[in-house]
Scaffold this motif. Sequence first.
Motif, PDB file in Angstrom:
ATOM      1  N   LEU B  50       0.829  -1.210   0.000  1.00 51.92           N
ATOM      2  CA  LEU B  50       0.000   0.000   0.000  1.00 51.92           C
ATOM      3  C   LEU B  50       0.865   1.263   0.000  1.00 51.92           C
ATOM      4  N   VAL B  51       0.416   2.268  -0.718  1.00 53.01           N
ATOM      5  CA  VAL B  51       1.149   3.544  -0.766  1.00 53.01           C
ATOM      6  C   VAL B  51       0.169   4.719  -0.659  1.00 53.01           C
ATOM      7  N   TRP B  52       0.757   5.881  -0.378  1.00 54.33           N
ATOM      8  CA  TRP B  52      -0.006   7.135  -0.458  1.00 54.33           C
ATOM      9  C   TRP B  52       0.857   8.141  -1.196  1.00 54.33           C
ATOM     10  N   SER B  53       0.288   8.775  -2.213  1.00 51.20           N
ATOM     11  CA  SER B  53       1.060   9.766  -2.964  1.00 51.20           C
ATOM     12  C   SER B  53       0.110  10.820  -3.525  1.00 51.20           C
ATOM     13  N   SER B  54       0.642  11.714  -4.319  1.00 51.86           N
ATOM     14  CA  SER B  54      -0.189  12.747  -4.956  1.00 51.86           C
ATOM     15  C   SER B  54      -0.971  12.214  -6.143  1.00 51.86           C
ATOM     16  N   PHE B  55      -0.865  10.918  -6.396  1.00 56.07           N
ATOM     17  CA  PHE B  55      -1.520  10.373  -7.584  1.00 56.07           C
ATOM     18  C   PHE B  55      -2.543   9.285  -7.240  1.00 56.07           C
ATOM     19  N   PHE B 123       9.375   9.605 -18.057  1.00 55.81           N
ATOM     20  CA  PHE B 123       9.788   8.254 -17.654  1.00 55.81           C
ATOM     21  C   PHE B 123       9.516   8.001 -16.159  1.00 55.81           C
ATOM     22  N   ALA B 124       9.644   9.054 -15.350  1.00 54.63           N
ATOM     23  CA  ALA B 124       9.451   8.882 -13.901  1.00 54.63           C
ATOM     24  C   ALA B 124       9.100  10.213 -13.259  1.00 54.63           C
ATOM     25  N   VAL B 125       8.298  10.144 -12.196  1.00 55.58           N
ATOM     26  CA  VAL B 125       7.992  11.340 -11.401  1.00 55.58           C
ATOM     27  C   VAL B 125       8.220  10.999  -9.930  1.00 55.58           C
ATOM     28  N   GLU B 126       9.044  11.800  -9.278  1.00 50.38           N
ATOM     29  CA  GLU B 126       9.287  11.587  -7.849  1.00 50.38           C
ATOM     30  C   GLU B 126       8.758  12.770  -7.073  1.00 50.38           C
ATOM     31  N   GLU B 127       8.279  12.488  -5.861  1.00 45.69           N
ATOM     32  CA  GLU B 127       7.816  13.583  -5.012  1.00 45.69           C
ATOM     33  C   GLU B 127       8.891  13.902  -3.994  1.00 45.69           C
ATOM     34  N   GLN B 128       9.259  15.170  -3.951  1.00 47.40           N
ATOM     35  CA  GLN B 128      10.220  15.610  -2.933  1.00 47.40           C
ATOM     36  C   GLN B 128       9.623  16.819  -2.231  1.00 47.40           C
ATOM     37  N   GLY B 129       8.944  16.559  -1.113  1.00 48.61           N
ATOM     38  CA  GLY B 129       8.273  17.648  -0.397  1.00 48.61           C
ATOM     39  C   GLY B 129       7.243  18.304  -1.289  1.00 48.61           C
ATOM     40  N   GLU B 130       7.385  19.606  -1.476  1.00 48.13           N
ATOM     41  CA  GLU B 130       6.423  20.339  -2.290  1.00 48.13           C
ATOM     42  C   GLU B 130       6.811  20.362  -3.771  1.00 48.13           C
ATOM     43  N   GLU B 131       7.824  19.604  -4.105  1.00 45.44           N
ATOM     44  CA  GLU B 131       8.262  19.591  -5.503  1.00 45.44           C
ATOM     45  C   GLU B 131       8.044  18.226  -6.144  1.00 45.44           C
ATOM     46  N   GLY B 136      12.750  12.441 -17.801  1.00 46.16           N
ATOM     47  CA  GLY B 136      12.576  11.777 -19.092  1.00 46.16           C
ATOM     48  C   GLY B 136      13.922  11.691 -19.759  1.00 46.16           C
ATOM     49  N   LYS B 137      13.896  11.274 -21.015  1.00 43.10           N
ATOM     50  CA  LYS B 137      15.165  11.122 -21.721  1.00 43.10           C
ATOM     51  C   LYS B 137      15.794  12.508 -21.952  1.00 43.10           C
ATOM     52  N   GLY B 138      16.910  12.745 -21.293  1.00 48.64           N
ATOM     53  CA  GLY B 138      17.638  14.003 -21.496  1.00 48.64           C
ATOM     54  C   GLY B 138      17.045  15.209 -20.788  1.00 48.64           C
ATOM     55  N   PHE B 139      16.093  15.016 -19.884  1.00 50.68           N
ATOM     56  CA  PHE B 139      15.609  16.179 -19.125  1.00 50.68           C
ATOM     57  C   PHE B 139      15.190  15.799 -17.710  1.00 50.68           C
ATOM     58  N   GLU B 140      15.249  16.782 -16.852  1.00 49.81           N
ATOM     59  CA  GLU B 140      14.759  16.620 -15.475  1.00 49.81           C
ATOM     60  C   GLU B 140      14.202  17.974 -15.061  1.00 49.81           C
ATOM     61  N   GLU B 141      12.913  18.012 -14.713  1.00 54.96           N
ATOM     62  CA  GLU B 141      12.331  19.299 -14.323  1.00 54.96           C
ATOM     63  C   GLU B 141      11.748  19.199 -12.928  1.00 54.96           C
ATOM     64  N   ARG B 142      11.940  20.287 -12.179  1.00 56.53           N
ATOM     65  CA  ARG B 142      11.367  20.345 -10.828  1.00 56.53           C
ATOM     66  C   ARG B 142      10.147  21.262 -10.885  1.00 56.53           C
ATOM     67  N   LEU B 143       9.004  20.728 -10.521  1.00 58.46           N
ATOM     68  CA  LEU B 143       7.763  21.499 -10.616  1.00 58.46           C
ATOM     69  C   LEU B 143       7.148  21.656  -9.232  1.00 58.46           C
ATOM     70  N   ASN B 144       6.429  22.764  -9.072  1.00 62.68           N
ATOM     71  CA  ASN B 144       5.758  23.035  -7.803  1.00 62.68           C
ATOM     72  C   ASN B 144       4.447  22.239  -7.746  1.00 62.68           C
ATOM     73  N   ARG B 145       4.338  21.369  -6.750  1.00 64.53           N
ATOM     74  CA  ARG B 145       3.186  20.476  -6.624  1.00 64.53           C
ATOM     75  C   ARG B 145       1.863  21.250  -6.548  1.00 64.53           C
ATOM     76  N   LYS B 146       1.881  22.335  -5.792  1.00 65.02           N
ATOM     77  CA  LYS B 146       0.624  23.077  -5.557  1.00 65.02           C
ATOM     78  C   LYS B 146       0.046  23.655  -6.850  1.00 65.02           C
TER      79      LYS B 146
END
Lengths: 342, 316
Positions: B50-55, B123-131, B136-146
């Motif tokens: 079991l998990v809990w996430s923003s999704f 390819f993947a989305v990780e949650e790090q606090g509010e970010e 993906g291939k050749g990119f990594e973006e940090r987005l504001n969850r809110k």
Amino acid sequence: MADKILAKDKLDEFIAKLREEADVYAPARVGAKTTWQEVNGAEGLDWDFTNTEMSPKDFFFPQTECMMRFKNAKDDPEGMIMKAEELLPRSRVLLNMRPCDAKAFQVLDMIFVQDEMTDDVYWRDKREKTLVAGLACNEPCPTCFCSSVNCGPHHQVGMDLLFVDLGDKLLVKVLTEKGEAASADLPPAAAADEAKAAELKAAAEAAISSKVSLDKINAREVLDLYNLPMWDKVHEACLNCGTCTFVCPTCHCFDIQDEVQGQEGRRVRNWDYCMSWLFTMHGTGHNPRGKKKDRVRQRFMHKFKYIPVKRDGEIGCVGCGRCIQMCPVNIDVRQVVDQMNS
Amino acid sequence: MQQRTEKIREAAKRLLAEGAVDVVLGYRAGTVPMREQPFAARSVEEADELVWSSFCCNNLANFLVRRDEKTAIVAQGCVSRNIVGLLQENQIDRKRLKIIGVPCLGMVSRSKVLDKIGNKTVFAVEEQGEELVVKGKGFEERLNRKELLRDNCFTCQHRNPVISDEMVCEPVQDAAGGDIDKMAAPWEALAPEERWSTFKEAFADCIRCYACRDACPLCYCHVCFVDESKPQWCGKTQDEADVQTFHILRAFHCAGRCTDCGACESACPMGIKMRVLTSKIEKDVRQMYGYTPGMDEKATPTMSVYRPNDPQDFIK
């Protein structure tokens, strides 16, 4: 047939020539989505798309298709007599179709047009009047598993031409007579272009990270698979919505209805789907697939066992991964196949 | 999120080990980014998944109807309100149900993330606090969850469960901060013909897969009106009239019952914003009838009761 070269700055000319005799469609970006659009030239063509959200099966098997019309008047000598609907009036070209989608139509040819008695005129007419120019996939998605299911990122089945994007030009693989006619004016490819295309093919095949195995499914009897205990778990999250079937390029079930309004009547067929209880509901009230588990099992058994058994080992899945991406509850066909095969 | 995951697992394991329930309905990690899967854990080992996430965007109350087992369910605010609704409508037995309440921080819209990333494959989305770290291939973006919360989570008024047997953490601030009335306001500013064209545009891409209906815990009828064949209320085609009939009637069936959980929008493969209809109905019910669905098990749902002072402007 010898490979040709089509420079991207000559695409306008190429498309204009095609448009003399056919309507031309291609995947194009509209907002956040990549969808099939009619194109007048090279402008707006998307060379970086992974695939369209919906498969192009609508071109051959529209979601709603009027088959016949009739006059809704029982006492009229002309009444209630079915009149065939006009077939496709003009040829079509589908540009930049991904190999998985093109392969799907070859699978469906085997189902819609089997023999004299099973000859779907609506499907056949559109297939015969359409030229498919595929676009090889150079960057497969993490959900692609085409190479496990008789397909691949540079697969050529189901196409008349296959384009391989070499940057400012396309290598054109000529695959049928129809394709040869359409590409007659193009110059031949150089050995270096061929080598580059072969390199891209090998790289794309190597980039496919997900694989499924079908050996044990093939070896097992239908009923052994049907009775596997895994089905008790697989169906639990399923909503029984039709999303997987609607986005799938090989799902092809339909329902036929007569609709009348006043004096007008039409016989129309619509996409239907095995996830729906109504699809198999009998007039008697009996439903042979009455439970969700039965319906979920049907979808996977149909693609990975029933079609292979009936169609000489052909598989009812081309590994496009749309159902994986679109399923609202993340039922992943790769996991299901792995369990069927374990 | 990690703390909530740990506490959910702990509660689930205890309930299963004690034999208090046969099954715990929760979510487990999906196989693709931004899709967690509704999951029925039946053993202590399975509870570890079991998990809990923003999704966790599916409404698990949807899985409670016509279930025979003693069941525990992981429920945030909206899901708890749908449980209340199902109790009011006699669809579930409270005595056979344990509710593991989760104070919710809102769920993230997968489609908003994909829009933000543009024409790239995630390819993947990780949650790090509010970010959110989107890779993906050749990119990594940090987005504001809110900024990427689902529209309904942005305007949510009841993030804490309204009914529960145990809670996995301290309550959070109940209102998410967005203006819930503004959601419906655009309709009110439009002339009737503009409303109609806006409505037609909103539902033009519908493929009638019925994922919205099937994801909704309000839609539990044995036979849905679109499946009725004697008489056939709604045509089966992709003609505008048939598509629109489905959506209008679906929305009306939700009037006074919809908790604005957003499961319909999250499930839609075509990104249709069906809340443009239901949010207007939600607002009307709240403002005209003074009723908020799913808050009180003992209350009579507003469409099931007649009062002489009910507003009757529509027939004047």
